[in-house]
Design a protein around this motif. Structure first.
Motif, PDB file in Angstrom:
ATOM      1  N   MET A   1      -8.895  86.390   3.861  1.00  0.00           N
ATOM      2  CA  MET A   1      -8.628  84.979   3.855  1.00  0.00           C
ATOM      3  C   MET A   1      -7.138  84.740   3.604  1.00  0.00           C
ATOM      4  O   MET A   1      -6.534  85.330   2.727  1.00  0.00           O
ATOM      5  CB  MET A   1      -9.445  84.314   2.753  1.00  0.00           C
ATOM      6  CG  MET A   1      -9.274  82.830   2.717  1.00  0.00           C
ATOM      7  SD  MET A   1     -10.414  82.121   1.533  1.00  0.00           S
ATOM      8  CE  MET A   1      -9.265  81.177   0.583  1.00  0.00           C
ATOM      9  N   VAL A   2      -6.568  83.847   4.355  1.00  0.00           N
ATOM     10  CA  VAL A   2      -5.164  83.493   4.214  1.00  0.00           C
ATOM     11  C   VAL A   2      -5.053  82.272   3.314  1.00  0.00           C
ATOM     12  O   VAL A   2      -5.866  81.358   3.389  1.00  0.00           O
ATOM     13  CB  VAL A   2      -4.555  83.181   5.602  1.00  0.00           C
ATOM     14  CG1 VAL A   2      -3.124  82.730   5.469  1.00  0.00           C
ATOM     15  CG2 VAL A   2      -4.649  84.396   6.507  1.00  0.00           C
ATOM     16  N   SER A   3      -4.056  82.262   2.447  1.00  0.00           N
ATOM     17  CA  SER A   3      -3.816  81.087   1.607  1.00  0.00           C
ATOM     18  C   SER A   3      -2.318  80.850   1.506  1.00  0.00           C
ATOM     19  O   SER A   3      -1.511  81.743   1.772  1.00  0.00           O
ATOM     20  CB  SER A   3      -4.437  81.268   0.223  1.00  0.00           C
ATOM     21  OG  SER A   3      -3.795  82.323  -0.458  1.00  0.00           O
ATOM     22  N   LEU A   4      -1.962  79.642   1.127  1.00  0.00           N
ATOM     23  CA  LEU A   4      -0.563  79.267   1.029  1.00  0.00           C
ATOM     24  C   LEU A   4      -0.384  78.322  -0.152  1.00  0.00           C
ATOM     25  O   LEU A   4      -1.124  77.349  -0.284  1.00  0.00           O
ATOM     26  CB  LEU A   4      -0.114  78.571   2.320  1.00  0.00           C
ATOM     27  CG  LEU A   4       1.314  78.022   2.352  1.00  0.00           C
ATOM     28  CD1 LEU A   4       2.330  79.163   2.302  1.00  0.00           C
ATOM     29  CD2 LEU A   4       1.518  77.196   3.615  1.00  0.00           C
ATOM     30  N   ASN A   5       0.576  78.610  -1.010  1.00  0.00           N
ATOM     31  CA  ASN A   5       0.919  77.744  -2.136  1.00  0.00           C
ATOM     32  C   ASN A   5       2.401  77.433  -1.994  1.00  0.00           C
ATOM     33  O   ASN A   5       3.251  78.178  -2.462  1.00  0.00           O
ATOM     34  CB  ASN A   5       0.621  78.445  -3.464  1.00  0.00           C
ATOM     35  CG  ASN A   5       0.955  77.575  -4.664  1.00  0.00           C
ATOM     36  OD1 ASN A   5       1.507  76.493  -4.546  1.00  0.00           O
ATOM     37  ND2 ASN A   5       0.616  78.074  -5.837  1.00  0.00           N
TER      38      ASN A   5
END
Length: 126
Positions: free
Chosen positions: A1-5
């Motif tokens: 899963m890709v995430s971005l903060n």
């Protein structure tokens, strides 16, 4: 899963940046940033909502940072929430923007990369 903060904020400093040093000598600068949202209500009157953000800058960038209350500031970084309990066992939370880059118009950008190079343009006031 890709995430971005990742967050990018442009607003006005609510207080001067305050520089402190940790026991290991690392610099930590903190300041508040106000951003506004404007809209017309059902009666056609303009409304403004101000959101306050706690900004933190670390290391050499913190030591070079010069943000004064009222200054326009562009901050990019990530959101982080700290949790701790006080002496009475009450839980506290603080959400902060851990800044990778702080740009004040008319000043050199403050970030690890920007200490060596300029911002390269693309600023909302240019």
């Amino acid at each position: 899963m890709v995430s971005l903060n990742q967050v990018q904020l442009f607003g006005r400093a609510g207080r001067d940046a305050e520089l402190r040093y940790l026991a290991n000598g690392t610099g930590k600068a903190e300041f508040s940033l106000a951003t506004d949202r404007n809209w017309k209500d059902k009666a056609g009157e303009w409304q403004t909502e101000t959101e306050w953000h706690n900004c933190v800058v670390w290391g050499e960038a913190a030591e070079r940072l010069s943000v004064e209350k009222g200054a326009e500031v562009l901050v990019t970084g990530r959101i982080s929430t700290r949790t701790w309990k006080d002496d009475q066992g009450v839980a506290h939370y603080r959400t902060e923007v851990i800044a990778d880059r702080v740009i004040v118009p008319g000043q050199k950008p403050h970030s690890a990369a920007a200490i060596e190079a300029d911002s390269g343009g693309d600023l909302p006031w240019e």
